[in-house]
Design an enzyme around this catalytic site. Structure first.
Site, PDB file in Angstrom:
ATOM      1  N   ASN A 138      -4.108  -2.260  -3.213  1.00  0.00           N
ATOM      2  CA  ASN A 138      -3.458  -2.141  -4.504  1.00  0.00           C
ATOM      3  C   ASN A 138      -2.033  -1.593  -4.398  1.00  0.00           C
ATOM      4  O   ASN A 138      -1.084  -2.134  -4.979  1.00  0.00           O
ATOM      5  CB  ASN A 138      -4.315  -1.210  -5.374  1.00  0.00           C
ATOM      6  N   LYS A 191     -10.786  15.541  -5.747  1.00  0.00           N
ATOM      7  CA  LYS A 191     -10.983  14.289  -5.011  1.00  0.00           C
ATOM      8  C   LYS A 191     -12.470  14.126  -4.732  1.00  0.00           C
ATOM      9  O   LYS A 191     -13.207  15.124  -4.655  1.00  0.00           O
ATOM     10  CB  LYS A 191     -10.215  14.305  -3.687  1.00  0.00           C
ATOM     11  N   THR A 250       1.004   3.002  -8.771  1.00  0.00           N
ATOM     12  CA  THR A 250       1.345   3.711  -7.532  1.00  0.00           C
ATOM     13  C   THR A 250       2.409   2.952  -6.753  1.00  0.00           C
ATOM     14  O   THR A 250       3.390   3.538  -6.271  1.00  0.00           O
ATOM     15  CB  THR A 250       0.099   3.937  -6.660  1.00  0.00           C
ATOM     16  N   GLY A 294      -9.854   5.683  -9.225  1.00  0.00           N
ATOM     17  CA  GLY A 294     -10.081   4.889  -8.029  1.00  0.00           C
ATOM     18  C   GLY A 294      -9.296   5.407  -6.839  1.00  0.00           C
ATOM     19  O   GLY A 294      -8.431   6.266  -6.956  1.00  0.00           O
ATOM     20  N   ASP A 295      -9.614   4.874  -5.687  1.00  0.00           N
ATOM     21  CA  ASP A 295      -8.904   5.158  -4.440  1.00  0.00           C
ATOM     22  C   ASP A 295      -9.306   4.034  -3.489  1.00  0.00           C
ATOM     23  O   ASP A 295      -9.786   2.983  -3.941  1.00  0.00           O
ATOM     24  CB  ASP A 295      -9.280   6.544  -3.887  1.00  0.00           C
ATOM     25  N   LYS A 317       0.783  17.204  -6.116  1.00  0.00           N
ATOM     26  CA  LYS A 317       1.225  15.923  -6.652  1.00  0.00           C
ATOM     27  C   LYS A 317       1.087  15.918  -8.177  1.00  0.00           C
ATOM     28  O   LYS A 317       2.008  15.536  -8.901  1.00  0.00           O
ATOM     29  CB  LYS A 317       0.383  14.793  -6.048  1.00  0.00           C
TER      30      LYS A 317
END
Length: 450
Positions: A239, A125, A208, A164-165, A113
């Site tokens: 989000n 990650k 996103t 963030g995630d 990505k």
């Protein structure tokens, strides 16, 4: 036996207990055979074996104290997967489901990505099995500070830049950044998704969700279609989903669903964005609250979904945007979408479609955008935040948004051109995988072994 099959068999033997990771690897590797046939040096230099193994996995204990004075213990991770084209870049996830296999899957996807964005960022990650739901503000703060007490040793603006995630928004990034600054005495762009008051970027929150819609627009333009006036279904209510809905409304489409872990909303009049933001961003409540505030909305609890199905995908639509979590859309869901006339699926979450579902979309010939291409808007804008931090500047919203739109268009064009190059026009899964893989593989070859 092919090179791909040998590598997959070896990984299945070593990591049988990490099925989601194996699924992610298989999804990429099974599309690479045409490239490997043309480039034998990848096998000679064991590129598949090297690129599927993280450069480093950091696992650590996180100790913190809850509001009752009780000591709590969680497990923290950072998977630093590949730095061939730039510093590790990828989010931190706080959710009870987090384990090493989940983070390896996410980190592996992140490599390609990030490569597709055209920016100088590698893949990583991290996260923890801590559950922020039901925790007080102070408990979340204490956990984030305890997590950073170990993580700070392994990150830096040119080494590894988390973001963030799921479970990590602006609040959590702020607590993490504050603790990093206290521990290191350095004010630097070590995290992205920060508050605008201390180095955040405009349009990062929206990126996103907006990016997924921009990608869908580019994809549909090539088919002489558009989203204007079309009914769309969206899963998730975080989000990504919220700002996917916002951009869909801006371009004249009508999103009619959102969902969370407890159930879904279907509003045939279109999702009320102001109410959705109030419920999820301000009140942090369940979608039952949305149904209370909007009489035209129907709430369906997850317990009432058809067995083995996600009922969001039962709503007839022109375009679907899975924006919740991995493997939320299976073969039965895909067949239902196609039977109801869906012409476009654009993934906003990471690997939301199972392999069987992906194959169904490709076989049907609809416009299908895999996550590593279509949800790259968030990480692309994170890199734009890094650029602003490095120059101590702040760009206006329009500048960042315009760059994001161009990046998403370029990702589509790159994936589409690569698919055509390998005689699979329209197969953006193959196009995105080969384009991203080739860039990283060539960088690895150029940098040597060891």
């Amino acid at each position: 036996m092919s090179y791909v099959q040998r590598v997959m068999d070896s990984l299945k033997e070593k990591y049988a207990y990490e099925p989601v990771f194996l699924q992610a690897v298989q999804e990429v590797l099974q599309t690479l055979q045409p490239l490997l046939d043309k480039t034998p040096r990848y096998e000679e230099y064991k590129i598949l074996e090297r690129i599927t193994e993280p450069e480093r996995i950091i696992s650590f204990r996180v100790e913190w104290v809850d509001d009752k004075g009780q000591v709590q213990v969680n497990r923290g991770y950072r998977v630093q997967y590949n730095s061939a084209i730039g510093p590790y870049k990828g989010g931190l996830r706080l959710h009870p489901s987090v384990n090493q296999g989940i983070l390896k899957f996410l980190g592996f996807e992140q490599i390609f990505k990030n490569a597709l964005t055209g920016l100088a960022i590698g893949g990583g990650k991290g996260g923890s099995d801590f559950d922020p739901k039901g925790k007080s503000e102070m408990e979340v703060m204490r956990f984030c500070q305890a997590f950073m007490n170990e993580l700070y040793r392994h990150i830096g603006p040119t080494m590894d830049v988390p973001a963030g995630d799921i479970g990590v928004g602006g609040r959590e990034v702020g607590y993490l950044f504050g603790q990093y600054k206290r521990l290191t005495h350095r004010y630097e762009g070590v995290l992205t998704g920060k508050n605008l008051l201390f180095g955040g970027s405009l349009a990062r929150t929206e990126a996103t969700g907006y990016g997924a819609v921009y990608f869908a627009q580019s994809m549909l333009e090539d088919r002489k279609e558009s989203l204007e006036g079309k009914t769309c279904v969206v899963s998730g209510a975080g989000n990504v989903a919220i700002y996917c809905c916002e951009k869909l409304l801006q371009v004249g489409a009508k999103p009619v669903t959102v969902s969370d872990s407890r159930g879904m909303i279907h509003d045939p009049h279109g999702i009320r964005l102001d109410v959705l933001k109030q419920v999820k961003e301000v009140e942090r409540a369940s979608l039952t609250r949305y149904a209370e505030l909007v009489p035209s909305a129907k709430y369906t609890p997850a317990s009432d979904y058809p067995q083995g199905r996600n009922d969001v995908w039962s709503v007839p639509c022109f375009a679907a945007f899975p924006c919740a979590t991995q493997n939320e859309l299976n073969l039965a869901d895909a067949e239902t979408l196609l039977a109801n006339g869906c012409q476009c699926v654009t993934e906003g979450a990471n690997m939301p479609s199972t392999l069987d579902a992906v194959h169904a979309f490709l076989k049907a010939g609809i416009a299908y955008a895999p996550a590593k291409a279509s949800n790259a808007g968030g990480v692309a804008t994170s890199q734009l935040e890094m650029a602003q931090n490095a120059s101590m500047q702040s760009w206006d919203f329009e500048t960042v948004d315009a760059r994001l739109k161009q990046i998403m268009h370029n990702i589509y064009k790159n994936a589409a051109a690569t698919a055509k190059e390998y005689n699979e026009p329209g197969n953006l899964v193959m196009g995105a995988n080969i384009a991203g893989f080739r860039k990283v593989a060539e960088a690895m070859l150029a940098q040597g072994i060891g």
